[in-house]
Write a protein that holds these residues in place. Structure first.
Motif, PDB file in Angstrom:
ATOM      1  N   VAL A 147      73.825  84.775  87.273  1.00  0.00           N
ATOM      2  CA  VAL A 147      74.804  85.645  87.926  1.00  0.00           C
ATOM      3  C   VAL A 147      76.204  85.124  87.617  1.00  0.00           C
ATOM      4  O   VAL A 147      76.512  83.960  87.884  1.00  0.00           O
ATOM      5  CB  VAL A 147      74.583  85.671  89.457  1.00  0.00           C
ATOM      6  CG1 VAL A 147      75.556  86.627  90.124  1.00  0.00           C
ATOM      7  CG2 VAL A 147      73.137  86.029  89.796  1.00  0.00           C
ATOM      8  N   PHE A 148      77.039  85.964  87.054  1.00  0.00           N
ATOM      9  CA  PHE A 148      78.413  85.605  86.710  1.00  0.00           C
ATOM     10  C   PHE A 148      79.368  86.401  87.586  1.00  0.00           C
ATOM     11  O   PHE A 148      79.285  87.633  87.641  1.00  0.00           O
ATOM     12  CB  PHE A 148      78.694  85.902  85.235  1.00  0.00           C
ATOM     13  CG  PHE A 148      77.801  85.139  84.303  1.00  0.00           C
ATOM     14  CD1 PHE A 148      78.091  83.830  83.958  1.00  0.00           C
ATOM     15  CD2 PHE A 148      76.647  85.719  83.796  1.00  0.00           C
ATOM     16  CE1 PHE A 148      77.258  83.115  83.119  1.00  0.00           C
ATOM     17  CE2 PHE A 148      75.804  85.015  82.953  1.00  0.00           C
ATOM     18  CZ  PHE A 148      76.106  83.707  82.615  1.00  0.00           C
ATOM     19  N   GLN A 149      80.266  85.729  88.284  1.00  0.00           N
ATOM     20  CA  GLN A 149      81.289  86.390  89.103  1.00  0.00           C
ATOM     21  C   GLN A 149      82.402  86.842  88.147  1.00  0.00           C
ATOM     22  O   GLN A 149      83.454  86.236  88.053  1.00  0.00           O
ATOM     23  CB  GLN A 149      81.812  85.434  90.182  1.00  0.00           C
ATOM     24  CG  GLN A 149      80.743  84.934  91.123  1.00  0.00           C
ATOM     25  CD  GLN A 149      80.013  86.060  91.836  1.00  0.00           C
ATOM     26  OE1 GLN A 149      80.613  87.048  92.253  1.00  0.00           O
ATOM     27  NE2 GLN A 149      78.709  85.921  91.963  1.00  0.00           N
ATOM     28  N   SER A 150      82.123  87.920  87.430  1.00  0.00           N
ATOM     29  CA  SER A 150      82.973  88.327  86.313  1.00  0.00           C
ATOM     30  C   SER A 150      83.969  89.430  86.646  1.00  0.00           C
ATOM     31  O   SER A 150      84.974  89.561  85.958  1.00  0.00           O
ATOM     32  CB  SER A 150      82.083  88.788  85.155  1.00  0.00           C
ATOM     33  OG  SER A 150      81.197  89.801  85.597  1.00  0.00           O
ATOM     34  N   GLY A 151      83.684  90.253  87.657  1.00  0.00           N
ATOM     35  CA  GLY A 151      84.591  91.352  87.974  1.00  0.00           C
ATOM     36  C   GLY A 151      84.872  92.210  86.755  1.00  0.00           C
ATOM     37  O   GLY A 151      83.964  92.609  86.039  1.00  0.00           O
ATOM     38  N   LYS A 152      86.127  92.422  86.454  1.00  0.00           N
ATOM     39  CA  LYS A 152      86.521  93.257  85.314  1.00  0.00           C
ATOM     40  C   LYS A 152      86.559  92.482  83.994  1.00  0.00           C
ATOM     41  O   LYS A 152      86.790  93.064  82.939  1.00  0.00           O
ATOM     42  CB  LYS A 152      87.879  93.892  85.583  1.00  0.00           C
ATOM     43  CG  LYS A 152      87.867  94.859  86.760  1.00  0.00           C
ATOM     44  CD  LYS A 152      89.213  95.519  86.932  1.00  0.00           C
ATOM     45  CE  LYS A 152      89.283  96.403  88.146  1.00  0.00           C
ATOM     46  NZ  LYS A 152      88.296  97.434  88.233  1.00  0.00           N
ATOM     47  N   ARG A 153      86.344  91.175  84.057  1.00  0.00           N
ATOM     48  CA  ARG A 153      86.434  90.349  82.854  1.00  0.00           C
ATOM     49  C   ARG A 153      85.364  90.728  81.838  1.00  0.00           C
ATOM     50  O   ARG A 153      84.233  91.027  82.170  1.00  0.00           O
ATOM     51  CB  ARG A 153      86.276  88.883  83.194  1.00  0.00           C
ATOM     52  CG  ARG A 153      86.440  88.017  81.923  1.00  0.00           C
ATOM     53  CD  ARG A 153      86.293  86.570  82.170  1.00  0.00           C
ATOM     54  NE  ARG A 153      87.309  86.114  83.088  1.00  0.00           N
ATOM     55  CZ  ARG A 153      87.391  84.870  83.511  1.00  0.00           C
ATOM     56  NH1 ARG A 153      86.532  83.973  83.112  1.00  0.00           N
ATOM     57  NH2 ARG A 153      88.333  84.517  84.340  1.00  0.00           N
ATOM     58  N   THR A 154      85.765  90.671  80.583  1.00  0.00           N
ATOM     59  CA  THR A 154      84.846  90.909  79.477  1.00  0.00           C
ATOM     60  C   THR A 154      84.767  89.634  78.637  1.00  0.00           C
ATOM     61  O   THR A 154      85.616  88.754  78.751  1.00  0.00           O
ATOM     62  CB  THR A 154      85.316  92.082  78.595  1.00  0.00           C
ATOM     63  OG1 THR A 154      86.591  91.757  78.038  1.00  0.00           O
ATOM     64  CG2 THR A 154      85.417  93.363  79.389  1.00  0.00           C
ATOM     65  N   GLY A 155      83.757  89.545  77.807  1.00  0.00           N
ATOM     66  CA  GLY A 155      83.607  88.399  76.926  1.00  0.00           C
ATOM     67  C   GLY A 155      82.149  88.019  76.783  1.00  0.00           C
ATOM     68  O   GLY A 155      81.253  88.731  77.247  1.00  0.00           O
ATOM     69  N   ARG A 156      81.913  86.882  76.134  1.00  0.00           N
ATOM     70  CA  ARG A 156      80.541  86.442  75.887  1.00  0.00           C
ATOM     71  C   ARG A 156      80.310  85.047  76.458  1.00  0.00           C
ATOM     72  O   ARG A 156      81.216  84.227  76.514  1.00  0.00           O
ATOM     73  CB  ARG A 156      80.253  86.416  74.388  1.00  0.00           C
ATOM     74  CG  ARG A 156      80.232  87.816  73.781  1.00  0.00           C
ATOM     75  CD  ARG A 156      79.921  87.769  72.332  1.00  0.00           C
ATOM     76  NE  ARG A 156      78.485  88.034  72.175  1.00  0.00           N
ATOM     77  CZ  ARG A 156      77.860  88.003  71.024  1.00  0.00           C
ATOM     78  NH1 ARG A 156      78.491  87.683  69.925  1.00  0.00           N
ATOM     79  NH2 ARG A 156      76.578  88.271  70.948  1.00  0.00           N
ATOM     80  N   VAL A 157      79.065  84.846  76.842  1.00  0.00           N
ATOM     81  CA  VAL A 157      78.579  83.550  77.291  1.00  0.00           C
ATOM     82  C   VAL A 157      77.325  83.276  76.474  1.00  0.00           C
ATOM     83  O   VAL A 157      76.489  84.168  76.289  1.00  0.00           O
ATOM     84  CB  VAL A 157      78.259  83.577  78.802  1.00  0.00           C
ATOM     85  CG1 VAL A 157      77.625  82.277  79.250  1.00  0.00           C
ATOM     86  CG2 VAL A 157      79.514  83.878  79.613  1.00  0.00           C
TER      87      VAL A 157
END
Length: 172
Positions: A147-157
């Motif tokens: 689970v990533f608390q990403s909100g509107k953020r985009t990108g890769r992990v």
């Protein structure tokens, strides 16, 4: 995989984005350079959105160990352009009861995340979503989630290695 009957190398299994959160995409990729384990990495695409999180799930059947020394370990590369909070969750029993670890900060670049499976620090419905619960029914784990608390953020992990102290559960 380690060749033992444990959960070593889970990043190479089938992972999907959880429909309840922001959209995302999971795929196995081969990247050049030194890797912690194996030749494949799990690439998780965070697409951003209105939800506060993006989650990815892997279905299975395992017996989690809950000794004081039992742990889940992830080696993760955060390529989202900034620090990101992440947690790990286990869904147990036929009802898929959710147990989520406390969030940890992933700085940009390589991170090692360790979650103690034997502590009473998980949040779940029965703890009123406070991080005070121990894993219930660890012998009947049905799914694992990142689970990533990403909100509107985009990108890769990128997940280079994922180990869970458990055994395959042949009779859930």
């Amino acid at each position: 995989p380690s060749g033992k009957d444990d959960l070593d190398g889970l990043e190479t299994l089938a992972w999907t984005a959880d429909a309840a959160g922001n959209p995302g995409r999971a795929e196995l990729v081969t990247l050049p350079g030194k890797r912690a384990k194996g030749a494949k990495r799990l690439a998780l695409e965070l697409s951003g959105g209105e939800s506060s999180y993006t989650a990815f799930r892997c279905e299975g059947a395992w017996r989690l160990k809950t000794k004081a020394s039992s742990k889940t370990v992830l080696v993760i590369y955060n390529d989202t352009g900034g620090a990101l909070k992440a947690s790990f969750a286990y869904s147990v029993s036929p009802d898929y009861v959710w147990y989520e670890s406390p969030p940890q900060t992933l700085d940009s670049g390589w991170n090692t995340v360790v979650v103690s499976q034997g502590e009473s620090h998980f949040k779940t419905a029965s703890s009123e979503w406070k991080h005070t619960a121990a894993l219930w029914k660890p012998e009947d784990c049905r799914a694992l989630s990142l689970v990533f608390q990403s909100g509107k953020r985009t990108g890769r992990v990128f997940v280079d290695w994922l180990y869970v102290d458990a055994e395959k559960n042949r009779n859930p």
